[in-house]
Design a protein around this motif. Structure first.
Motif, PDB file in Angstrom:
ATOM      1  N   VAL A   1      -2.060   3.303   6.483  1.00  0.00           N
ATOM      2  CA  VAL A   1      -2.435   1.892   6.330  1.00  0.00           C
ATOM      3  C   VAL A   1      -1.218   0.993   6.544  1.00  0.00           C
ATOM      4  O   VAL A   1      -1.290  -0.051   7.211  1.00  0.00           O
ATOM      5  CB  VAL A   1      -3.058   1.649   4.943  1.00  0.00           C
ATOM      6  CG1 VAL A   1      -3.346   0.161   4.740  1.00  0.00           C
ATOM      7  CG2 VAL A   1      -4.342   2.463   4.785  1.00  0.00           C
ATOM      8  N   SER A   2      -0.071   1.406   5.995  1.00  0.00           N
ATOM      9  CA  SER A   2       1.159   0.636   6.169  1.00  0.00           C
ATOM     10  C   SER A   2       1.512   0.503   7.647  1.00  0.00           C
ATOM     11  O   SER A   2       1.919  -0.569   8.109  1.00  0.00           O
ATOM     12  CB  SER A   2       2.310   1.316   5.418  1.00  0.00           C
ATOM     13  OG  SER A   2       3.543   0.685   5.692  1.00  0.00           O
TER      14      SER A   2
ATOM     15  N   VAL B   1       0.819  -1.215   0.000  1.00  0.00           N
ATOM     16  CA  VAL B   1       0.000   0.000   0.000  1.00  0.00           C
ATOM     17  C   VAL B   1       0.856   1.269   0.000  1.00  0.00           C
ATOM     18  O   VAL B   1       0.533   2.245  -0.682  1.00  0.00           O
ATOM     19  CB  VAL B   1      -0.989   0.009   1.186  1.00  0.00           C
ATOM     20  CG1 VAL B   1      -2.028  -1.075   1.024  1.00  0.00           C
ATOM     21  CG2 VAL B   1      -0.267  -0.135   2.522  1.00  0.00           C
ATOM     22  N   SER B   2       1.960   1.272   0.752  1.00  0.00           N
ATOM     23  CA  SER B   2       2.772   2.493   0.801  1.00  0.00           C
ATOM     24  C   SER B   2       3.482   2.747  -0.519  1.00  0.00           C
ATOM     25  O   SER B   2       3.593   3.895  -0.970  1.00  0.00           O
ATOM     26  CB  SER B   2       3.774   2.431   1.956  1.00  0.00           C
ATOM     27  OG  SER B   2       4.703   1.390   1.775  1.00  0.00           O
TER      28      SER B   2
ATOM     29  N   THR C   1      -1.895   6.117   2.477  1.00  0.00           N
ATOM     30  CA  THR C   1      -1.252   4.801   2.356  1.00  0.00           C
ATOM     31  C   THR C   1      -0.213   4.579   3.448  1.00  0.00           C
ATOM     32  O   THR C   1      -0.013   3.445   3.902  1.00  0.00           O
ATOM     33  CB  THR C   1      -0.607   4.610   0.975  1.00  0.00           C
ATOM     34  OG1 THR C   1       0.406   5.605   0.767  1.00  0.00           O
ATOM     35  CG2 THR C   1      -1.639   4.680  -0.136  1.00  0.00           C
TER      36      THR C   1
END
Length: 434
Positions: A193-194, A35-36, A190
Motif C-alpha cells: 500500500v505504501s 500504513v507502513s 502495508t
C-alpha cells in the motif's frame, strides 16, 4: 523547494491542516508512511513475543534489538550514496516491494533452531529500510514550500510516534489473539500500500550527482562517494555538530528503550504481549507530543541547540522517574511519555536543521551519516544493557545507570555545542557554508 534563511532569522510555519490540504505530494508521502509504520510496529511486537516465547533470554531479545540497529548502521553509508545518485522516488518504491517479500520469511520461524533465520530476515528488512529513510528525508525539502518544512518534519515525526502508540496498543492484543503469522502477513500488505502512495508523489528535478560514470557503476564507486559525504560533514562544523544530536541521546537512550520491553513484560506479567505494547504505546505517545510541542514552543531557531541538549537531559530525568515509581504501572507509563516527548523534540529539531544546512546533492549522505551515528551508538548501548541483564544486574539498576548516562550526555552537549553554535551565529562566515 523549501526556503533558505540566514542564521537567527525568524521562522514561520504553516499549520498541519494547511500543509495536508495544500500539498498533495506531502500528503501522499505521509499516507504511505502511515500504513507502513502501522504494520511495522505490529511486526516488531510479534518478533519480541516470538523470541521471548522461543528462548526466554534477555540476550536473545537484545539480539532482536541489535538486528533493528546494526544493519541500519552498516547499510546507511551506501544508502546515502544511492539516495544522492538514483531516482529517490523509485528507490523508496523498490524498498517497499523488497521489504514486503522479506517479512513473509518470518512465517518460517517455528522454533529456537530457527532463530538465525529470524535475525537474518530482520537484518535484511532493516538494511533495505536504510535506503528508504535518507531518500524520504532528502525528498521532503524538495516537495515543500516556504514555511512547510518544519511542519512536514513534525508531521512525519508525530506520525512515527502515533503509529508506534497505535500499533503497539493494538499490536499487543492482536499478537495474543491471532498469533504472529497474521501480523507478518499484515506487515507485508502495508508495504504494498505504501508503494502505491509513493508512486503518486511528484518529485521535482534536483542537482543530484550526475557525473560521467554509467548508472550501473553505482556500487563500484559507492566507497568513494561515502567518503566524499563524510568529508562534506566533517568540513562543515555547523552540519557536523547537529549530526551528533540524536547520537547524544542514544548513548543512554538505546539501553533504556531496550529495557522497556522487559519492563512491560514484568509490570504486566498476565497480559502477554499487551504489557509490552502498553509501554511502547506510551513511548509513541511521548514522541508524538514532543515534535508538536517543539514546533509550537521553540520558534526561535537560535535557541534550538540549547533545546536539543535540554531534551536529552529531560529524557534522562524521565527515566530516573521510572526507576522511582517502578512499582506503579501507570505512573511508569506516564514517565515514559514524558521521557520520549523530550526525545521526540530533539529528533524533529535536529532533523530540520540538518536538512536546511545541507546541499541537496549531499543531503542523502548527511541524513545517512546521522542515522549511522545514532544506530551505532544505540547498538552499543543496547549491547551493554543486554550483557548487564544477562549477568544478573537488577532491571531497575540498569534503568538508573542508563538514565544517568543520558543526563550526563545532555550536560556535555550544552557545555560544548551551545557555545560553538553561538560563535557561529555571531560570525557565520568563519565556517564553511552549504
Amino acid at each position: 523547494m523549501t526556503d533558505r534563511r540566514q542564521p537567527g532569522e525568524a521562522r514561520e510555519s504553516v499549520g498541519f491542516g494547511t500543509l495536508l490540504r495544500g500539498n498533495a505530494d506531502v500528503r501522499r508521502l505521509w499516507g504511505g508512511t502511515v500504513v507502513s509504520l502501522f504494520g511495522d510496529w505490529f511486526n516488531t511486537l510479534a518478533l519480541y513475543r516470538l523470541v521471548l516465547d522461543l528462548t526466554g533470554s534477555e540476550a536473545a531479545l537484545g539480539g532482536v534489538f541489535l538486528t533493528k540497529m546494526l544493519p541500519l548502521a552498516l547499510a546507511s553509508p551506501i544508502a546515502g550514496v544511492l539516495a544522492d545518485r538514483l531516482d529517490r522516488r523509485r528507490l523508496m518504491i523498490g524498498a517497499d516491494l523488497v521489504r514486503a517479500v522479506i517479512v513473509l520469511g518470518f512465517l518460517f520461524v517455528r522454533d529456537a533452531d530457527d532463530l538465525w533465520l529470524l535475525y537474518t530476515l530482520g537484518a535484511a528488512q532493516i538494511a533495505v529500510s536504510a535506503a528508504f529513510t535518507p531518500a524520504k528525508n532528502a525528498v521532503l525539502p524538495l516537495i515543500t514550500k516556504p514555511g512547510e518544512l518544519l511542519t512536514a518534519n513534525a508531521l512525519l515525526a508525530a506520525t512515527w510516534s502515533s503509529m508506534l502508540a497505535i500499533g503497539a496498543a493494538a499490536g499487543g492484543p492482536a499478537v495474543d489473539a491471532f498469533g504472529t503469522d497474521v501480523v507478518f502477513l499484515l506487515d507485508a500488505a502495508t508495504y504494498l500500500v505504501s508503494a502505491v502512495f509513493i508512486f503518486r508523489v511528484r518529485v521535482p528535478a534536483t542537482d543530484l550527482e550526475d557525473d560521467d560514470e554509467p548508472r550501473q557503476s553505482v556500487l563500484r564507486v559507492a566507497g568513494s562517494k561515502v567518503v566524499e559525504g563524510w568529508r562534506y560533514v566533517l568540513a562543515r562544523p555547523a552540519v557536523r555538530r547537529i549530526s551528533l544530536a540524536k547520537a547524544t541521546w542514544g548513548l543512554g537512550g538505546g539501553g533504556l528503550v531496550f529495557v522497556l520491553a522487559l519492563l512491560g513484560n514484568n509490570l504486566f506479567p498476565s497480559a502477554g504481549t499487551t504489557g509490552i505494547g502498553i509501554l511502547f504505546a506510551a513511548r509513541g505517545l511521548g514522541t508524538g507530543i514532543g515534535p508538536i510541542l517543539a514546533r509550537s514552543l521553540f520558534t526561535d531557531e537560535r535557541r534550538w541547540p540549547l533545546v536539543l541538549g535540554g531534551c536529552v537531559i529531560a529524557s534522562g530525568l524521565g527515566y530516573l522517574s521510572v526507576a522511582a515509581v517502578v512499582d506503579y504501572r501507570w505512573a511508569v507509563a506516564a514517565c515514559v511519555v514524558f521521557a520520549h516527548a523530550a526525545s521526540g523534540a530533539n529528533w524533529v529539531l535536529s532533523t530540520t536543521l540538518l536538512q536546511e544546512r545541507s546541499r541537496d546533492a549531499f543531503r542523502g549522505r548527511v541524513i545517512s551519516t546521522d542515522w549511522l551515528l545514532i544506530t551505532l551508538v544505540e547498538s552499543f548501548s543496547i549491547f551493554v544493557a543486554s550483557l548487564l541483564l544477562e549477568a544478573g544486574v537488577d532491571l531497575v539498576t540498569v534503568v538508573i545507570g542508563f538514565a544517568l548516562v543520558e543526563v550526563a550526555s545532555g550536560l556535555v552537549w550544552i557545555a560544548t555545542v551551545v557555545p560553538a553554535e553561538a560563535r557561529w551565529r555571531a560570525s557565520p562566515e568563519t565556517e564553511p557554508g552549504r
